[in-house]
Write an enzyme that holds these catalytic residues in place. Structure first.
Site, PDB file in Angstrom:
ATOM      1  N   ASN A 191      -3.401 -12.265  16.218  1.00 16.58           N
ATOM      2  CA  ASN A 191      -4.337 -11.140  16.293  1.00 16.58           C
ATOM      3  C   ASN A 191      -5.136 -11.274  17.587  1.00 16.58           C
ATOM      4  O   ASN A 191      -5.578 -12.363  17.919  1.00 16.58           O
ATOM      5  CB  ASN A 191      -5.292 -11.178  15.074  1.00 16.58           C
ATOM      6  CG  ASN A 191      -5.963  -9.844  14.815  1.00 16.58           C
ATOM      7  OD1 ASN A 191      -6.533  -9.242  15.726  1.00 16.58           O
ATOM      8  ND2 ASN A 191      -5.892  -9.384  13.585  1.00 16.58           N
ATOM      9  N   CYS A 218       4.112  19.406  -8.946  1.00 11.01           N
ATOM     10  CA  CYS A 218       5.122  18.762  -9.781  1.00 11.01           C
ATOM     11  C   CYS A 218       5.430  19.661 -10.976  1.00 11.01           C
ATOM     12  O   CYS A 218       4.638  20.551 -11.297  1.00 11.01           O
ATOM     13  CB  CYS A 218       4.514  17.435 -10.227  1.00 11.01           C
ATOM     14  SG  CYS A 218       5.426  16.524 -11.464  1.00 11.01           S
ATOM     15  N   GLY A 225      -1.730  -9.110  12.658  1.00  8.13           N
ATOM     16  CA  GLY A 225      -2.217  -7.758  12.909  1.00  8.13           C
ATOM     17  C   GLY A 225      -2.990  -7.145  11.761  1.00  8.13           C
ATOM     18  O   GLY A 225      -2.927  -5.938  11.547  1.00  8.13           O
ATOM     19  N   SER A 278      -6.949  -6.988   9.844  1.00  5.20           N
ATOM     20  CA  SER A 278      -8.361  -7.348   9.905  1.00  5.20           C
ATOM     21  C   SER A 278      -8.746  -8.249   8.736  1.00  5.20           C
ATOM     22  O   SER A 278      -9.817  -8.834   8.737  1.00  5.20           O
ATOM     23  CB  SER A 278      -9.230  -6.086   9.911  1.00  5.20           C
ATOM     24  OG  SER A 278      -8.960  -5.318   8.762  1.00  5.20           O
ATOM     25  N   HIS A 322       0.812  -1.214   0.000  1.00  2.00           N
ATOM     26  CA  HIS A 322       0.000   0.000   0.000  1.00  2.00           C
ATOM     27  C   HIS A 322       0.847   1.267   0.000  1.00  2.00           C
ATOM     28  O   HIS A 322       0.366   2.335   0.386  1.00  2.00           O
ATOM     29  CB  HIS A 322      -0.988  -0.023   1.172  1.00  2.00           C
ATOM     30  CG  HIS A 322      -2.055  -1.079   1.037  1.00  2.00           C
ATOM     31  ND1 HIS A 322      -2.819  -1.525   2.087  1.00  2.00           N
ATOM     32  CD2 HIS A 322      -2.482  -1.769  -0.061  1.00  2.00           C
ATOM     33  CE1 HIS A 322      -3.667  -2.466   1.647  1.00  2.00           C
ATOM     34  NE2 HIS A 322      -3.473  -2.627   0.355  1.00  2.00           N
TER      35      HIS A 322
HETATM   36  C1  BJW Z   1      -3.363  -6.204  16.683  1.00  2.00           C
HETATM   37  C2  BJW Z   1      -2.886  -5.475  17.712  1.00  2.00           C
HETATM   38  C3  BJW Z   1      -1.692  -5.910  18.259  1.00  2.00           C
HETATM   39  C4  BJW Z   1      -4.672  -4.544  17.144  1.00  2.00           C
HETATM   40  N1  BJW Z   1      -1.093  -6.988  17.776  1.00  2.00           N
HETATM   41  N2  BJW Z   1      -2.761  -7.270  16.196  1.00  2.00           N
HETATM   42  C5  BJW Z   1     -12.600  -7.704  -3.756  1.00  2.00           C
HETATM   43  C6  BJW Z   1     -11.451  -7.871  -4.479  1.00  2.00           C
HETATM   44  C7  BJW Z   1     -10.651  -6.783  -4.781  1.00  2.00           C
HETATM   45  C8  BJW Z   1     -10.969  -5.503  -4.378  1.00  2.00           C
HETATM   46  C9  BJW Z   1     -12.140  -5.333  -3.672  1.00  2.00           C
HETATM   47  C10 BJW Z   1     -12.942  -6.418  -3.376  1.00  2.00           C
HETATM   48  N3  BJW Z   1     -13.998  -5.941  -2.697  1.00  2.00           N
HETATM   49  C11 BJW Z   1     -13.851  -4.627  -2.569  1.00  2.00           C
HETATM   50  C12 BJW Z   1     -12.740  -4.197  -3.156  1.00  2.00           C
HETATM   51  C13 BJW Z   1     -12.266  -2.785  -3.200  1.00  2.00           C
HETATM   52  C14 BJW Z   1     -11.403  -2.342  -2.050  1.00  2.00           C
HETATM   53  C15 BJW Z   1     -11.670  -3.166  -0.793  1.00  2.00           C
HETATM   54  O1  BJW Z   1     -10.980  -4.086  -0.443  1.00  2.00           O
HETATM   55  N4  BJW Z   1     -12.696  -2.790  -0.024  1.00  2.00           N
HETATM   56  C16 BJW Z   1     -13.033  -3.523   1.189  1.00  2.00           C
HETATM   57  C17 BJW Z   1     -13.047  -2.560   2.358  1.00  2.00           C
HETATM   58  C18 BJW Z   1     -14.312  -4.263   0.976  1.00  2.00           C
HETATM   59  N5  BJW Z   1     -10.009  -2.454  -2.436  1.00  2.00           N
HETATM   60  C19 BJW Z   1      -9.394  -1.524  -3.132  1.00  2.00           C
HETATM   61  O2  BJW Z   1      -9.979  -0.522  -3.517  1.00  2.00           O
HETATM   62  C20 BJW Z   1      -7.938  -1.749  -3.477  1.00  2.00           C
HETATM   63  N6  BJW Z   1      -7.689  -1.547  -4.851  1.00  2.00           N
HETATM   64  C21 BJW Z   1      -8.202  -2.350  -5.798  1.00  2.00           C
HETATM   65  O3  BJW Z   1      -8.867  -3.316  -5.503  1.00  2.00           O
HETATM   66  O4  BJW Z   1      -7.878  -1.993  -7.100  1.00  2.00           O
HETATM   67  C22 BJW Z   1      -8.533  -2.693  -8.153  1.00  2.00           C
HETATM   68  C23 BJW Z   1      -9.897  -2.089  -8.311  1.00  2.00           C
HETATM   69  C24 BJW Z   1     -10.029  -0.799  -8.739  1.00  2.00           C
HETATM   70  C25 BJW Z   1     -11.288  -0.240  -8.872  1.00  2.00           C
HETATM   71  C26 BJW Z   1     -12.418  -0.958  -8.511  1.00  2.00           C
HETATM   72  C27 BJW Z   1     -12.287  -2.261  -8.035  1.00  2.00           C
HETATM   73  C28 BJW Z   1     -10.999  -2.827  -7.948  1.00  2.00           C
HETATM   74  C29 BJW Z   1      -7.058  -0.740  -2.771  1.00  2.00           C
HETATM   75  C30 BJW Z   1      -7.069  -0.874  -1.293  1.00  2.00           C
HETATM   76  C31 BJW Z   1      -6.194   0.233  -0.678  1.00  2.00           C
HETATM   77  C32 BJW Z   1      -6.265   0.245   0.835  1.00  2.00           C
HETATM   78  N7  BJW Z   1      -5.674   1.442   1.329  1.00  2.00           N
HETATM   79  C33 BJW Z   1      -5.597   1.665   2.770  1.00  2.00           C
HETATM   80  C34 BJW Z   1      -5.119   3.118   2.987  1.00  2.00           C
HETATM   81  C35 BJW Z   1      -3.645   3.254   2.682  1.00  2.00           C
HETATM   82  C36 BJW Z   1      -3.181   4.667   2.779  1.00  2.00           C
HETATM   83  C37 BJW Z   1      -3.282   5.227   4.173  1.00  2.00           C
HETATM   84  O5  BJW Z   1      -2.711   4.682   5.135  1.00  2.00           O
HETATM   85  O6  BJW Z   1      -3.905   6.270   4.298  1.00  2.00           O
HETATM   86  O7  BJW Z   1      -4.701   0.715   3.342  1.00  2.00           O
HETATM   87  S1  BJW Z   1      -7.127   1.363   3.612  1.00  2.00           S
HETATM   88  C38 BJW Z   1      -6.383   0.691   5.056  1.00  2.00           C
HETATM   89  O8  BJW Z   1      -6.794  -0.684   5.216  1.00  2.00           O
HETATM   90  C39 BJW Z   1      -4.888   0.660   4.776  1.00  2.00           C
HETATM   91  C40 BJW Z   1      -4.506  -0.679   5.338  1.00  2.00           C
HETATM   92  O9  BJW Z   1      -3.272  -1.131   4.761  1.00  2.00           O
HETATM   93  C41 BJW Z   1      -5.662  -1.531   4.972  1.00  2.00           C
HETATM   94  C42 BJW Z   1      -5.776  -2.812   5.791  1.00  2.00           C
HETATM   95  O10 BJW Z   1      -5.996  -2.547   7.122  1.00  2.00           O
HETATM   96  P1  BJW Z   1      -5.283  -3.412   8.257  1.00  2.00           P
HETATM   97  O11 BJW Z   1      -3.819  -3.253   8.143  1.00  2.00           O
HETATM   98  O12 BJW Z   1      -5.812  -4.792   8.231  1.00  2.00           O
HETATM   99  O13 BJW Z   1      -5.718  -2.631   9.579  1.00  2.00           O
HETATM  100  P2  BJW Z   1      -7.096  -2.698  10.422  1.00  2.00           P
HETATM  101  O14 BJW Z   1      -7.153  -1.482  11.233  1.00  2.00           O
HETATM  102  O15 BJW Z   1      -8.234  -2.984   9.543  1.00  2.00           O
HETATM  103  O16 BJW Z   1      -6.901  -3.958  11.355  1.00  2.00           O
HETATM  104  C43 BJW Z   1      -5.938  -3.961  12.408  1.00  2.00           C
HETATM  105  C44 BJW Z   1      -5.920  -5.346  13.011  1.00  2.00           C
HETATM  106  O17 BJW Z   1      -4.903  -5.393  14.002  1.00  2.00           O
HETATM  107  C45 BJW Z   1      -7.230  -5.738  13.722  1.00  2.00           C
HETATM  108  O18 BJW Z   1      -7.612  -7.038  13.291  1.00  2.00           O
HETATM  109  C46 BJW Z   1      -6.853  -5.739  15.206  1.00  2.00           C
HETATM  110  O19 BJW Z   1      -7.555  -6.750  15.935  1.00  2.00           O
HETATM  111  C47 BJW Z   1      -5.400  -6.062  15.143  1.00  2.00           C
HETATM  112  N8  BJW Z   1      -4.596  -5.585  16.263  1.00  2.00           N
HETATM  113  N9  BJW Z   1      -3.798  -4.409  17.962  1.00  2.00           N
HETATM  114  C48 BJW Z   1      -1.702  -7.643  16.723  1.00  2.00           C
HETATM  115  N10 BJW Z   1      -1.144  -5.248  19.324  1.00  2.00           N
HETATM  116 ZN    ZN Z   2       3.640  15.318 -12.439  1.00  2.00          ZN
END
Ligand code: BJW
Ligand code: ZN
Length: 244
Positions: A214, A149, A188, A190, A125
């Site tokens: 997790n 830019c 870690g 979701s 990401h």
């Molecule tokens: C602990 C702890 C401790 C707490 N020890 N653990 C099916 C297939 C493909 C795509 C899709 C699909 N369905 C929907 C989509 C679209 C979408 C998507 O997935 N949406 C879902 C929400 C349904 N995906 C996209 O849009 C992606 N692109 C894409 O698919 O392109 C092709 C396309 C284009 C156009 C249309 C359709 C397809 C891009 C996704 C980009 C995600 N970006 C972010 C932001 C990054 C920038 C920023 O930081 O600002 O990335 S969103 C955010 O979520 C961030 C993270 O990397 C990502 C994942 O989150 P993560 O890391 O899992 O964190 P949390 O907070 O959710 O969970 C934390 C966990 O830690 C919890 O479980 C806690 O219990 C645990 N925890 N303390 C261990 N101490």
């Molecule tokens: Zn540019």
């Protein structure tokens, strides 16, 4: 020999698989950085309890109100500037040495794995420390200033927003590593955001011994061969102890 005292039967299953394994892949999410003080996205302490992810981390939000989005990222960069890797990141940096092949795949944009000494991190990401031009895609590192830019486009953080494609080479390498891993850890995350969330399922499907670390259940929990409920900062150092 490393210290494996006080482990119990569950961890013995991990060690038995790890001892046989040629390749290991680890997939991390915001939870590994939680103990460093970086808020997660979802859940009780999530930084997005006041914001909706889908409201700010999208190209549409940036096109509508770039200042608002950039302000949010500036605030997050400031938060990240003072933090340090935790024992979970450190354990994963050590884990590199333990396997013939080791791949660390992260969804995190905070650079803490690199800071802990991991040498080859696949960033799915992007990275919040870099910028890229929203129009032509050219990148710049920290310290370079100015909103625009040379092509006239606005700079934005070099991260992947909803609806945007993940960096293709990184995603291909991650899929390949998940398919070929003998041991796969999902730590870690979701496991809700795709396509990254396919990785643990792919590894399971391909026959890896899969581990989830997790404190909470995720959509992957039922398929994991071993579930370690709790914080990555306490589990990972037990899985990958210092050699001694
Ligand atoms: C602990 C702890 C401790 C707490 N020890 N653990 C099916 C297939 C493909 C795509 C899709 C699909 N369905 C929907 C989509 C679209 C979408 C998507 O997935 N949406 C879902 C929400 C349904 N995906 C996209 O849009 C992606 N692109 C894409 O698919 O392109 C092709 C396309 C284009 C156009 C249309 C359709 C397809 C891009 C996704 C980009 C995600 N970006 C972010 C932001 C990054 C920038 C920023 O930081 O600002 O990335 S969103 C955010 O979520 C961030 C993270 O990397 C990502 C994942 O989150 P993560 O890391 O899992 O964190 P949390 O907070 O959710 O969970 C934390 C966990 O830690 C919890 O479980 C806690 O219990 C645990 N925890 N303390 C261990 N101490
Ligand atoms: Zn540019």
């Amino acid at each position: 020999m490393s210290d494996r005292s006080g482990t119990g039967p569950d961890l013995e299953r991990f060690f038995a698989s790890a001892d046989e394994a040629r390749s290991c892949a680890v997939f991390t999410g915001a939870g590994v950085s939680a103990e460093s003080g970086v808020p997660t996205f979802r859940g009780k302490e999530g930084m997005w309890k006041d914001f909706k992810a889908e409201e700010l981390a999208t190209p549409e939000a940036f096109e509508r109100d770039p200042d608002r989005v950039l302000e949010w990222y500036a605030w997050r960069r400031e938060k990240i500037a003072d933090i340090e890797p935790n024992p979970g990141h450190e354990a994963l940096a050590r884990a590199e040495e333990r396997f013939e092949e080791f791949t660390l795949i992260t969804q995190n944009i905070d650079g803490l794995h690199e800071q802990a000494g991991s040498r080859d991190v696949i960033e799915l990401h992007g990275n919040i420390l870099r910028d890229r031009c929203h129009v032509c895609g050219s990148r710049r590192g920290p310290g370079e200033d100015g909103p625009r830019c040379t092509c006239g486009g606005r700079y934005r953080p070099d991260v992947v927003w909803f609806g945007e494609m993940l960096p293709q080479q990184a995603l291909e390498r991650a899929f390949q590593a998940a398919r070929s891993a003998d041991v796969f850890l999902s730590v870690g995350t979701s496991t809700l955001v795709y396509p990254a969330a396919y990785l643990p399922f792919m590894a399971h499907e391909a026959g890896a011994f899969t581990v989830e670390v997790n404190p909470e259940r995720t959509p992957f929990s039922d398929q994991a061969d071993l579930v370690l409920r709790g914080a990555s900062g306490s589990w990972l150092p037990r899985l990958f102890p210092r050699e001694g």
